[in-house]
Write an enzyme that holds these catalytic residues in place. Structure first.
Site, PDB file in Angstrom:
ATOM      1  N   GLY A 553       0.826  -1.201   0.000  1.00  0.00           N
ATOM      2  CA  GLY A 553       0.000   0.000   0.000  1.00  0.00           C
ATOM      3  C   GLY A 553       0.856   1.245   0.000  1.00  0.00           C
ATOM      4  O   GLY A 553       2.084   1.167   0.147  1.00  0.00           O
ATOM      5  N   GLY A 558       4.974   7.166   2.449  1.00  0.00           N
ATOM      6  CA  GLY A 558       5.739   6.380   1.496  1.00  0.00           C
ATOM      7  C   GLY A 558       5.074   5.047   1.263  1.00  0.00           C
ATOM      8  O   GLY A 558       3.923   4.827   1.654  1.00  0.00           O
ATOM      9  N   ASP A 669      -4.094  11.159  12.065  1.00  0.00           N
ATOM     10  CA  ASP A 669      -4.580  10.679  10.769  1.00  0.00           C
ATOM     11  C   ASP A 669      -5.383   9.391  10.942  1.00  0.00           C
ATOM     12  O   ASP A 669      -5.098   8.367  10.335  1.00  0.00           O
ATOM     13  CB  ASP A 669      -3.393  10.472   9.814  1.00  0.00           C
ATOM     14  CG  ASP A 669      -3.845  10.467   8.351  1.00  0.00           C
ATOM     15  OD1 ASP A 669      -5.013  10.822   8.084  1.00  0.00           O
ATOM     16  OD2 ASP A 669      -3.024  10.105   7.485  1.00  0.00           O
TER      17      ASP A 669
END
Ligand SMILES: *[C@@H]1O[C@H](CO)[C@@H](O)[C@H](O)[C@H]1NC(C)=O
Ligand SMILES: *[C@@H]1O[C@H](CO)[C@@H](O)[C@H](O)[C@H]1NC(C)=O
Length: 835
Positions: A553, A558, A669
């Protein structure tokens, strides 16, 4: 081999024998030369010597070792080699420790493969010495002068030793009769040309790299059967065998041998000329391959072979193995099974067991993949104060079973009745339900396994917790404290006023002590974890990921790649290559350390990192089921029960990050892509602790938005400080997505439903909560929980951060422990609001 007769028969190559004989004469020759030096026949002897010189020039590498020869345990010592150089005898360093194993191994191949060892339970410290003596054979002396005879007992005088090309180390007397052979003292491996007599035993090592006596034994018994059994170490008691080749015994006078013949065929040979093959499949070529059969530390007995050449990259591969499926135990009454207690066993493609801890159990020794698992609590049967419903709950898992831990079978019973029966039974740890039957199980659970054909559900009892991130395994110390309090109180009530006064003081002191104790214990735990982080080199990770080939993913930091690393045993990992991160050296180290100190069942565990020049990488445990987004927005849907468990899991993880780990971590996040699912669909939060590393304006925390659109809290856009409440907001959005199995913004659904946060509040006000879950009947029939979850979500997405609850409160509300009050409108000031 019986009677010490060293017969030049089936076991020895002819050239090997010739060599041994010539060596023997060579030694004699030396002795005679010393004596006869002044004599005229010296010339004759010199001539004799010259004939032998070609073989004696390499005195220690042609297989024969003279009495008096010795080896010292250092990392650079040259071992005693067999004539062909295939096998070596000497010291092997254990990992990076200063401990050495006196052993025999394949000398020409790069993978350390040990076929015999002398001191698995007592590795020798560096500087130890092994010496070949005439009177006692092989003698091991440690630097303190402590002496161990390895080749015990040797009857007679040893003339020389030979490291044979078969892997056998032989001590012989002057008449070249065998006095002692490593073959007759097999450890965990047998080799072609080796036989096991009745009574012969192979004993597994503890782990792949620890050669202490392990939990498994192979016994060759009098009726000609090979039996595999677990041993209750550190004792010697053997449980009933989990494998036997089931050969019918011949007459009482028949004796048997277990033969690994030179064509690499393994069979049981009776002196009545009846053979029983253990080998499966065709004869395999012995010439170009090394063969060995090893009782592995996980209880499997496997015949391996490997090309002798090191040109290709082919390593050891299994030809056949017994038992077929070590996870299935048909007639075992005691012992934990292939894996430890409270574990479950899954057979991998190599026919070897993989052991897992089902939630809520946790590994007792995080450094030992094969230790037992411990439950999160152990229920007492003292009369409870509260109803069981408010104290206990269940984790539901499908297709696992512990077939040997039943104490009661109920029938006819459906899932709900089964669960209820276990809930109200203080002895019940797990209820297994299937086919209208209900098996109640007690601790410790043994012989657990995963089997997709079982068609059973397992309900594992767990404690509803008010302190949700309670450390796994810490329940026993707190229980002890409780008992202490109960004891003190009862003494208190039954004594005079003065004694009470004194007691009060003692109790107070006691609390102070217990509290301090806890503090020091916690600190110790953390430093231990920190040390557990492994530092990888770039090359290692390049190799582990096969050149960064398989992408798992991409995230804000990154790309993530799949890899395999050796950490005790080989394990799958996810390697995150960090790209957009700060250059500051210290920042990376600091954050890695902070992440490394976290340890919680709802967080993805960081295993190690790489910090080499421009290469910054993080190595995490691999999560087999990918991320939550795939299940919420994709084709495969999760059940309502699974979704609620996941929501609670995420809340637990966030609560831990905010309140319970030593450095508070704001995730920044939280979104479905950052929630991974393990084998059992437990939620595991990933990417935490990285927010500080993002390459953005560092000075003003409130201007650099680090989240993902749709999930970020309003304060990111305003001039307000960012606190843990920002995560609470994102969690609220995520919770709505989990409830509804849809994205928070979906323009294709229709204008009034497009923005989930608005629509959800509308539904809440109008009492049309069913619309949110569409046709999810499980959720609709679970109205109370559905409404509770919805209200919690609305509380979390309040525009005013001060109105949002803490994660702790969120968790208590989700679990139904704290009442949820009616939430206000999430955005009272917002002008975007329709209607
Ligand atoms: C092997 O394991 C045993 C038991 O856990 C332990 O005592 C011993 O120190 C270990 N040996 C090595 C070399 O790590
Ligand atoms: C080993 O055993 C197999 C099977 O019985 C047989 O075919 C083979 O010839 C034997 N090899 C030797 C060297 O005895």
């Amino acid at each position: 081999m019986k009677g010490g007769q060293y017969i030049f028969g089936s076991l020895v190559d002819l050239d090997e024998i010739l060599c041994s004989i010539s060596k023997y004469f060579m030694i004699l020759a030396f002795v005679r030369i010393k004596v006869n030096l002044a004599m005229p026949s010296v010339l004759h002897h010199l001539l004799f010597l010259m004939i032998l010189v070609p073989s004696s020039a390499v005195a220690q590498t042609n297989g024969t070792i003279a009495v008096g020869a010795s080896l010292t345990a250092t990392d650079s010592a040259t071992p005693w080699l067999s004539l062909s150089g295939d096998f070596a005898f000497g010291f092997q360093q254990l990992g990076k420790s200063d401990l050495f194993l006196l052993s025999i191994w394949y000398h020409k191949i790069p993978e350390q493969t040990i076929t015999w060892y002398a001191n698995g339970d007592n590795p020798a410290p560096g500087g130890s010495k092994v010496e070949l003596t005439a009177d006692r054979g092989l003698v091991l002396t440690d630097p303190q002068g402590e002496l161990t005879v390895i080749s015990d007992p040797v009857v007679g005088s040893v003339a020389y030793g030979t490291m044979m090309d078969t892997g056998n180390f032989v001590l012989a007397n002057p008449a070249s009769e065998s006095l002692w052979e490593s073959y007759n003292h097999a450890t965990d491996t047998i080799l072609p040309s080796q036989t096991l007599e009745v009574g012969g035993v192979l004993s597994s090592r503890l782990t792949e790299t620890n050669f202490s006596r392990g939990r498994f034994q192979l016994n060759f018994v009098a009726n000609g059967n090979v039996e595999l059994a677990t041993v209750n170490v550190p004792g010697v008691y053997k449980n009933e065998p989990y494998y036997s080749n089931g050969m019918k015994a011949g007459s009482d006078s028949t004796t048997y041998q277990l033969v690994f013949n030179r064509s690499s065929y393994i069979y049981i040979s009776g002196n009545n000329n009846q053979n029983f093959a253990l080998s499966q499949g065709e004869l395999s070529s012995g010439l170009d391959f090394y063969h060995r059969a090893t009782l592995n530390f996980d209880g499997t007995f496997i015949h391996y072979r490997r090309p002798k050449t090191t040109l290709g990259n082919e390593s050891w591969s299994a030809l056949w193995s017994i038992p077929d499926n070590i996870c299935v135990r048909s007639f075992v009454s005691a012992g934990s099974g292939a894996c430890g207690y409270n574990r479950i066993c899954r057979l991998n493609i190599d026919h070897r067991p993989e052991c897992e801890c089902p939630r809520p159990f946790t590994l007792r020794d995080p450094n030992d993949d094969y230790s037992s698992c411990v439950p999160d609590f152990i229920q007492s049967c003292q009369n409870g104060q509260e109803p069981a419903e408010s104290l206990y709950d269940f984790y539901a898992v499908t297709n696992i079973d512990w077939p040997t831990s039943d104490y009661e079978l109920l029938q006819p019973y459906d899932d709900d009745k089964c669960k209820a029966s276990c809930l109200h039974d203080c002895m019940c740890a797990v209820a297994i339900s299937g086919g209208n039957r209900c098996w109640k199980k007690k601790l410790p659970l043994s012989n657990g396994r995963v089997d997709n054909t079982l068609n059973k559900k397992a309900f594992i009892k767990t404690k509803k917790s008010n302190s949700p991130s309670q450390n796994p395994g810490s329940s026993s110390p707190s229980r002890k404290n409780q008992d202490t309090v109960i004891l003190l109180v009862s003494v208190f009530l039954g004594s005079s006023a003065f004694i009470n006064f004194v007691l009060l003081g003692v109790i107070f002191l006691g609390f102070v002590l217990i509290y301090n104790n806890k503090l020091t214990r916690n600190r110790k735990g953390e430093s231990g974890l920190e040390r557990n982080l492994r530092c990888f080199t770039y090359r290692e990770l390049l190799h582990a990921t096969n050149g960064f080939k398989e992408e798992l993913g991409r995230g804000s930091f990154g790309i993530v790649y799949k890899g395999v690393v050796e950490m005790g045993s080989s394990s799958l990992v996810a390697v995150k290559k960090l790209e957009r991160i700060q250059d500051g050296d210290n920042e990376f180290k600091t954050e890695v350390n902070v992440i490394g100190q976290t340890h919680h069942k709802n967080l993805v565990r960081l295993l190690g990192f790489c910090d080499e020049g421009a290469h910054r990488m993080l190595v995490y445990e691999f999560m087999s089921n990918g991320n939550l987004a795939g299940f919420l927005f994709g084709e495969l849907k999760l059940s309502w029960e699974q979704r609620s468990q996941i929501a609670i899991g995420i809340a637990r993880g966030l609560f831990y990050l905010h309140d319970e780990c030593s450095n508070q971590i704001i995730h920044c996040d939280v979104k479905p892509q950052n929630i991974l699912l393990d084998d059992y669909y437990n939620a595991r939060i990933s990417d935490f602790g990285l927010a500080k590393l993002l390459r953005m304006d560092q000075s003003e925390t409130h201007t650099a938005i680090r989240g993902t659109k749709g999930y970020v809290a309003p304060e990111w856009f305003r001039n307000m400080p960012i606190t843990v409440k920002a995560d609470v907001y994102s969690f609220g959005v995520l919770l709505l997505e989990i409830i509804c199995s849809r994205r928070n913004v979906d323009m294709e659904i229709g204008e009034d439903k497009a923005i989930l946060t608005y629509w959800a509040y509308d539904c809440y006000l109008e009492g049309t909560t069913d619309a949110l879950v569409e046709d999810d009947m499980d959720a609709i029939s679970d109205q109370k929980k559905l409404r509770r979850f919805l209200m919690v979500a609305i509380w979390c997405i309040q525009e005013d951060p001060y109105l949002r609850p803490t994660m702790k409160k969120v968790l208590l509300m989700l679990e139904g422990i704290v009442e949820v009050t009616a939430p206000p409108s999430p955005s009272p000031f917002s002008t975007i609001r329709r209607n």
